[in-house]
Design an enzyme around this catalytic site. Structure first.
Site, short mmCIF file in Angstrom:
data_model
loop_
_atom_site.label_atom_id
_atom_site.label_comp_id
_atom_site.label_asym_id
_atom_site.label_seq_id
_atom_site.Cartn_x
_atom_site.Cartn_y
_atom_site.Cartn_z
N LYS A 277 1.96 -3.59 7.17
CA LYS A 277 2.76 -4.12 5.60
C LYS A 277 3.78 -3.24 5.57
O LYS A 277 4.28 -3.74 4.66
CB LYS A 277 1.34 -2.43 5.30
N TYR B 47 -1.69 -0.57 11.28
CA TYR B 47 -1.54 -0.79 9.60
C TYR B 47 -0.82 -0.88 8.77
O TYR B 47 0.22 -2.21 7.94
CB TYR B 47 -3.33 -0.61 8.90
N THR C 199 0.26 -1.22 0.01
CA THR C 199 0.21 -0.07 -0.14
C THR C 199 1.04 1.37 -0.15
O THR C 199 2.16 1.12 1.03
CB THR C 199 -0.98 0.15 1.57
N ASP C 200 0.16 2.54 -0.71
CA ASP C 200 1.10 3.55 -0.65
C ASP C 200 1.14 3.88 1.00
O ASP C 200 1.94 4.87 1.22
CB ASP C 200 0.21 4.42 -1.93
N GLU C 201 0.61 3.59 2.21
CA GLU C 201 0.22 4.18 3.05
C GLU C 201 1.16 3.40 4.18
O GLU C 201 1.97 4.57 4.99
CB GLU C 201 -1.24 3.18 3.97
N1 LIG Z 1 -7.90 -1.29 -0.91
C1 LIG Z 1 -7.71 -1.15 -0.60
O1 LIG Z 1 -7.73 0.20 -0.89
C2 LIG Z 1 -6.21 -1.54 -0.37
C3 LIG Z 1 -5.64 -0.61 -1.70
C4 LIG Z 1 -3.59 -0.54 -1.31
C5 LIG Z 1 -2.91 -1.97 -0.90
N2 LIG Z 1 -4.81 -3.31 -0.61
C6 LIG Z 1 -4.03 -4.40 0.18
O2 LIG Z 1 -4.65 -5.36 -0.27
C7 LIG Z 1 -5.03 -6.58 -0.29
C8 LIG Z 1 -5.93 -7.04 -0.42
O3 LIG Z 1 -6.96 -5.91 0.30
P1 LIG Z 1 -8.29 -5.41 0.45
O4 LIG Z 1 -9.74 -4.99 0.50
O5 LIG Z 1 -8.96 -6.78 -0.57
O6 LIG Z 1 -9.02 -6.87 1.91
P2 LIG Z 1 -10.60 -6.88 2.62
O7 LIG Z 1 -10.30 -6.66 4.15
O8 LIG Z 1 -11.70 -7.11 1.88
O9 LIG Z 1 -9.98 -8.60 2.34
C9 LIG Z 1 -9.02 -9.62 3.22
C10 LIG Z 1 -8.67 -10.74 2.82
O10 LIG Z 1 -8.44 -11.75 3.54
C11 LIG Z 1 -8.55 -12.64 3.98
N3 LIG Z 1 -7.47 -12.45 5.66
C12 LIG Z 1 -7.53 -11.89 6.10
N4 LIG Z 1 -6.88 -12.57 6.59
C13 LIG Z 1 -6.50 -13.91 6.39
C14 LIG Z 1 -5.51 -15.08 6.91
N5 LIG Z 1 -5.15 -15.31 8.09
N6 LIG Z 1 -5.54 -15.51 6.06
C15 LIG Z 1 -5.89 -16.24 5.02
N7 LIG Z 1 -6.86 -15.32 4.60
C16 LIG Z 1 -7.04 -14.03 5.60
C17 LIG Z 1 -9.46 -12.33 5.17
O11 LIG Z 1 -11.32 -13.15 4.81
C18 LIG Z 1 -10.27 -11.45 3.18
O12 LIG Z 1 -11.34 -12.08 2.24
C19 LIG Z 1 -4.27 -6.50 1.03
O13 LIG Z 1 -2.93 -7.09 1.65
C20 LIG Z 1 -4.32 -4.49 1.30
O14 LIG Z 1 -3.31 -3.48 2.53
C21 LIG Z 1 -5.99 -2.77 -0.37
#
Ligand SMILES: NC(=O)c1ccc[n+]([C@@H]2O[C@H](COP(=O)([O-])OP(=O)(O)OC[C@H]3O[C@@H](n4cnc5c(N)ncnc54)[C@H](O)[C@@H]3O)[C@@H](O)[C@H]2O)c1
Length: 338
Positions: free
Chosen positions: A150, A146, A121-123
């Protein structure tokens, strides 16, 4: 070709699994189904012969080792992802986002074949002053539990690349929006609450700026990185759209789209450590030929329509979280207004 997707029942993962299946991959989806997941996101994939779901945890070393064996690629989306919740309880974030990544790295090291793409993430850079943009080599300055988790995961990934020569790539995304995101997140929450004429709790002055990418553009960018092959994959790559908006602009636009007055927007006590601004320099990705296709205004309008039609999750645990996160803040804002 075979891919292990982790966290495929979440927001980004569910869109990515469908794209990978359409591209002909054999997909195994490992997800432990936390509150943020929704298996219905992948209902359409259940009958696909190329799809297999495994209910399990990325911290379960024997299971992860078994699933990584024979894969060409591991795509890690499994994570605890809500910054507000990381302030309430950081330990779960360290477990899933750091220990889980090390568990995947160990299995890949043991297997000796699969490549890893780690979603970050950009964070990790913390707040970026205007008009700067973060290039891939900017030092980490995470502000929240968080973003610190990351960043810690990224350091482990980099260490495995340097020490063991593992083929690992980090993709850092800006804020992603679109269908299938949990209702706790900013755009779904404000879309659903404004529809019900409920106050919209906006942290602080609302002038925090974020960069927003539609999930379909993110998925296309990830697919392109996969196709580009290992030589271009290794290292870090930024996936940003350049579409930067303040939170208050987005809140007002959501009110307009739902034909609700801006007075629903209620300024509440800010989140501790809240970063003011994120901005990615995505020129490396663009030099590979990628460009976003969904203008923010169009994507937001479509997304709000989607949440108006799909926001009726009757979940007591979520209701309790909303009370804990916003009730006192909203009451404080009402008292301050008197
Ligand atoms: N959504 C955003 O804006 C965004 C931006 C940048 C990066 N990201 C990164 O992208 C990735 C996905 O984000 P998202 O928004 O789809 O997240 P989300 O919270 O919608 O989904 C996360 C999924 O991971 C599963 N999960 C969590 N812990 C787990 C574990 N220990 N074992 C197996 N499964 C597990 C959850 O059940 C869920 O289905 C993350 O790494 C997040 O940091 C997200």
């Amino acid at each position: 070709m075979k891919v292990l997707v982790t966290g495929g029942c979440g927001f980004i993962g569910s869109h990515m699994v469908r794209q990978l299946l359409a591209d002909g991959w054999q997909v195994t989806n490992l997800d432990n189904l936390t509150y943020a997941s929704n298996p219905a996101n992948l209902a359409s994939a259940m009958d696909d012969p190329g799809y297999r779901f495994v209910h399990g945890d990325i911290c379960d070393a024997p299971l992860v080792k078994e699933l990584v064996a024979g894969q060409d690629l591991v795509l890690n989306f499994a994570a605890e992802t809500h910054v507000d919740r990381s302030l309430l309880g950081p330990a779960a974030f360290v477990r899933a986002n750091v220990e889980g990544v090390v568990c995947l790295l160990e299995a890949i090291r043991d297997d000796g074949h699969a490549e890893l793409i780690q979603m970050s993430t950009d964070e990790v850079f913390g707040s970026v002053p205007d008009p700067e943009e973060s290039a891939e080599d900017r030092p980490f300055r995470p502000s929240s539990p968080y973003s610190a988790s990351k960043a810690a995961a990224e350091l482990q990934v980099a260490a495995y690349r340097t020490t063991y020569g593992l083929p690992v790539t980090v993709l850092r995304g800006c804020n992603v929006y679109g269908p299938n995101q949990h209702l706790e997140k900013f755009i779904p929450l404000f879309a659903a609450r404004s529809m019900r004429r409920e106050p919209l709790p906006l942290y602080g002055d609302g002038l925090q700026q974020r960069e927003w990418i539609h999930v379909s553009d993110l998925v296309h960018a990830i697919s392109m990185v996969i196709r580009a092959g290992s030589e271009t994959q290794r290292g870090a790559i930024h996936i940003g759209s350049g579409e930067r908006r303040t939170n208050i602009e987005i809140a007002q636009r959501i009110c307009d789209l739902n034909e609700r007055p801006h007075e629903l927007i209620t300024h509440v006590k800010d989140r501790a450590g809240h970063d003011r601004r994120y901005a990615l320099d995505s020129s490396r990705l663009r030099s590979l030929g990628w460009a976003p296709e969904v203008p923010f205004e169009h994507g937001l309008a479509r997304t709000v329509v989607w949440y108006v039609a799909n926001s009726s999750r009757d979940d007591p645990a979520f209701a309790s979280y909303l009370r804990e996160q916003y009730e006192v803040r909203l009451a404080g804002a009402a008292n301050a207004a008197k």
